[in-house]
Every structure is written in structure tokens, then in C-alpha cells.
Design a protein around this motif. Sequence first.
Motif, short mmCIF file in Angstrom:
data_model
loop_
_atom_site.label_atom_id
_atom_site.label_comp_id
_atom_site.label_asym_id
_atom_site.label_seq_id
_atom_site.Cartn_x
_atom_site.Cartn_y
_atom_site.Cartn_z
N GLU A 73 0.83 -1.19 0.00
CA GLU A 73 0.00 0.00 0.00
C GLU A 73 0.88 1.25 0.00
OE1 GLU A 73 -2.75 -0.35 3.29
OE2 GLU A 73 -3.51 -2.26 2.53
N ARG A 75 -3.92 1.57 -2.66
CA ARG A 75 -4.51 2.00 -1.39
C ARG A 75 -4.87 0.84 -0.47
NH1 ARG A 75 -6.18 7.29 -1.14
NH2 ARG A 75 -6.36 6.75 1.05
N HIS A 76 -5.12 -0.35 -1.05
CA HIS A 76 -5.44 -1.50 -0.21
C HIS A 76 -5.13 -2.78 -0.98
CE1 HIS A 76 -7.42 -3.05 3.41
NE2 HIS A 76 -7.81 -4.06 2.64
N TRP A 100 -5.92 -7.01 -0.68
CA TRP A 100 -6.56 -8.16 -0.05
C TRP A 100 -5.84 -9.40 -0.56
CZ3 TRP A 100 -9.37 -4.17 -2.17
CH2 TRP A 100 -10.27 -3.51 -1.34
N GLN A 116 -16.85 -5.90 0.40
CA GLN A 116 -15.65 -5.46 1.13
C GLN A 116 -14.94 -4.36 0.35
OE1 GLN A 116 -13.39 -9.09 1.42
NE2 GLN A 116 -14.02 -9.42 3.54
N THR A 153 -14.45 -0.48 1.57
CA THR A 153 -13.11 0.10 1.70
C THR A 153 -12.99 1.38 0.88
OG1 THR A 153 -12.16 -2.09 2.10
CG2 THR A 153 -10.64 -0.35 1.40
N LEU A 176 -12.23 5.00 2.55
CA LEU A 176 -11.08 5.80 2.14
C LEU A 176 -11.49 7.05 1.36
CD1 LEU A 176 -8.69 2.92 1.00
CD2 LEU A 176 -8.57 4.25 3.12
#
Length: 166
Positions: A4, A137-138, A140, A151, A155, A159
Motif C-alpha cells: 500500500e 490504497r489497499h 486483499w 468489502q 473500503t 477511504l
Amino acid sequence: MIHEQQVAPDFTLPVVVDSSALLLESVRLEALRGCVVVLTFLPREDLIGTNPLIQDFCAHYSELEQRGIVLYVVCREARSQLHAFALRHHVPFPLLADKEGDVARLYGVWQRKRFLGHTYRGTVRTSILIDKEGIIRHVWSPVNLTGHTQQVIATIERLSLLEERP
């Protein structure tokens, strides 16, 4: 593995979208700046039969589109095999053909895996959220097979990556 807050590595891959897929060219990640992008890497075995994650994406794809979220599913398969899969399962979102696995390696999702005591190399089911500036940014990894789309949306909302629409 990518992390990230780093810039998402650029790539260009052949794209498969609906029945006209073989006429389309390719997608370059850098050309998607200005969009919120979700890249999901799937192992080959996820393309056999009916997969809960594919079903989840299919069920919620229109919601992603309405919110302006761009989804690409990356598979280590030839374009023709992905085209047949997309037609057979009525996949409404684009699939990217990473036949040689170069992008999977670039993103660090091509890893050592174990199954029934055997070790092999394969794609770890992973989703990567990239903001409008091209920043990750993320991540999984591994991805839950059910409920993943919700999900992702939660998220993105948490954000504040999407602008409010009137």
C-alpha cells in the motif's frame, strides 16, 4: 509483493470483454489514471466450473459500474481460453490475459503454494485497490471467495476515493 502507498506498476495486457472480445486490443494500467481501479488476480483453478468470487463480481458488477469503479480480473491464461470462459459464464466485466504470468510476477502474486503436501508455484488470489492517482490504497491477499465485492465497496467508501455525485 507490492505494498500500500506505492505507485501501482504499469503494464499492458490483452483484454477480453463479452462476445466481441477477440476484436478488442489491450488495456494499459497507466491509461486508467483518474479512475478507481480494482485488479483481482485469480489462479487458473478458479476458471474451472463455477467460482463463488466470479459469481460475486457478476452479481455486483453493475453496482461497481454505477459508482465509477473499474474492475479487471487478471488470469494466467490465453486470451482464447478467457474468451470461452467469459461466454460460458456470462462474465460482464473485463478479463485480462496474463498468459506468461509477467504481471502476476510484477505484482508479487506468483508465489510458492502447497496443496496436499505438494509444493508448486501459482497465483495467490489477490485484489488490489488503486486510486485515481495510481497509488495502491489497499491489498486483499488472499481474497475471501464470498462477499468480496461488498468489502471492496466498503473500503473505497471508508477511504473516500469516490467523489460525491449529485
